[in-house]
Write an enzyme that holds these catalytic residues in place. Sequence first.
Site, PDB file in Angstrom:
ATOM      1  N   GLU A  73       0.837  -1.217   0.000  1.00 32.07           N
ATOM      2  CA  GLU A  73       0.000   0.000   0.000  1.00 32.07           C
ATOM      3  C   GLU A  73       0.866   1.259   0.000  1.00 32.07           C
ATOM      4  OE1 GLU A  73      -1.278   1.885   3.375  1.00 32.07           O
ATOM      5  OE2 GLU A  73      -0.991   0.185   4.731  1.00 32.07           O
ATOM      6  N   LYS A 115      -3.624  -1.478  14.215  1.00 30.99           N
ATOM      7  CA  LYS A 115      -2.843  -0.465  14.925  1.00 30.99           C
ATOM      8  C   LYS A 115      -3.283  -0.367  16.383  1.00 30.99           C
ATOM      9  CE  LYS A 115      -3.287   2.353  11.435  1.00 30.99           C
ATOM     10  NZ  LYS A 115      -3.292   1.598  10.189  1.00 30.99           N
TER      11      LYS A 115
HETATM   12  N1  PSU Z   1      -0.103   0.647   8.642  1.00 25.82           N
HETATM   13  C1  PSU Z   1       0.959   1.425   8.990  1.00 25.82           C
HETATM   14  N2  PSU Z   1       0.841   2.782   8.766  1.00 25.82           N
HETATM   15  C2  PSU Z   1      -0.287   3.329   8.167  1.00 25.82           C
HETATM   16  C3  PSU Z   1      -1.384   2.489   7.792  1.00 25.82           C
HETATM   17  C4  PSU Z   1      -1.228   1.149   8.059  1.00 25.82           C
HETATM   18  O1  PSU Z   1       1.973   0.930   9.503  1.00 25.82           O
HETATM   19  O2  PSU Z   1      -0.325   4.536   7.947  1.00 25.82           O
HETATM   20  C5  PSU Z   1      -2.621   3.072   7.102  1.00 25.82           C
HETATM   21  C6  PSU Z   1      -3.268   1.991   6.232  1.00 25.82           C
HETATM   22  O3  PSU Z   1      -3.308   2.495   4.916  1.00 25.82           O
HETATM   23  C7  PSU Z   1      -4.662   1.820   6.788  1.00 25.82           C
HETATM   24  C8  PSU Z   1      -4.944   3.206   7.272  1.00 25.82           C
HETATM   25  O4  PSU Z   1      -5.570   1.382   5.822  1.00 25.82           O
HETATM   26  O5  PSU Z   1      -3.696   3.553   7.924  1.00 25.82           O
HETATM   27  C9  PSU Z   1      -6.151   3.250   8.182  1.00 25.82           C
HETATM   28  O6  PSU Z   1      -6.648   4.549   8.193  1.00 25.82           O
HETATM   29  P1  PSU Z   1      -8.125   4.826   8.788  1.00 25.82           P
HETATM   30  O7  PSU Z   1      -8.005   4.469  10.240  1.00 25.82           O
HETATM   31  O8  PSU Z   1      -8.347   6.306   8.548  1.00 25.82           O
HETATM   32  O9  PSU Z   1      -9.065   3.959   8.018  1.00 25.82           O
END
Ligand code: PSU
Length: 302
Positions: A23, A157
Amino acid sequence: MVLVVSEEVQEAIEAGRPVVALESTIIAHGLPRPRNLRVALELEDAVRGEGAVPATVAVLDGRPLIGLDKAQLERVANDSGIRKLGHRDLPFAVAARASGATTVSATARLAALAGIRVFATGGLGGVHREWTVTQDESADLGLLARTGITVVCAGVKSILDVPATLQRLETLGVAVAGYGTDRFPGFYLSDSGHPVDWTLNAPEEVAEVMRAQDALGVAESALIVANPVPEAEQLDPELHARVLDEALAACAERGITGQAVTPFLLDYLVRHTDGASLRANLAAVRGNVRLGARIATAWARG
Ligand code: PSU
Ligand code: MN
């Protein structure tokens, strides 16, 4: 079709050689500049080092790209105006000829459309703390319930409500396995404190489950392979707990909402742990990318 698949990736897909989707939100919005570009290149090298082809996904000038060249990676890493695109944002970006980094949900969708079965990232999005007030749940979860792709990650996360996220994955019917562990990893931490029901111990075992998904006709939802960061490289759990509390308070105080929440929290942790959270994050992503390549190889051998 509107997808633009790089020649190298297209050839590998057609020949049945291993391919790993990566990604771009982690590059554009998850890591500090200028380190992010080096990491993006390093992750691609790690995939190649395991004998697979990396396919980093992003949208540039309205074109959904599967496999970026160096100049395109540089745009994703350095363009401060680049948007963050979840899967629901893709039609807008295409129609407006806009550029954006793809989150887990958008990357998984585009990779699956291109015929890529394995995707490696850092940590998934999920149910945020305070969900009862904000209803903030990453679109990653719903999309993974509807997309046949194997996602290698270090869990979700740790800024999230982990048990609520695990519960949601169960409700959505998304398959979750610990890799070499019966504990669900905690992104920066090796162990989130919560168990998983299934453990897989080798890339061949993961490929076997993927084949069983196909045989059962249930490959329209994802398989999450939760691979812990090695304990020696995890963030100190006490430091993690303390700084995360501060970060969540700062986020609420500043009224940050929506797509900005996750990048804000990740950045806060980097700045208030002297970069230790960044080191743990990178260790987790590196391990996931290498494992993703080995799973793609076992899958291609099929
Ligand atoms: N994993 C990481 N760093 C990130 C992300 C994932 O180590 O920045 C990103 C991914 O792209 C994931 C996003 O889909 O954070 C989630 O964002 P939100 O909580 O706004 O959906
Ligand atoms: Mn959100």
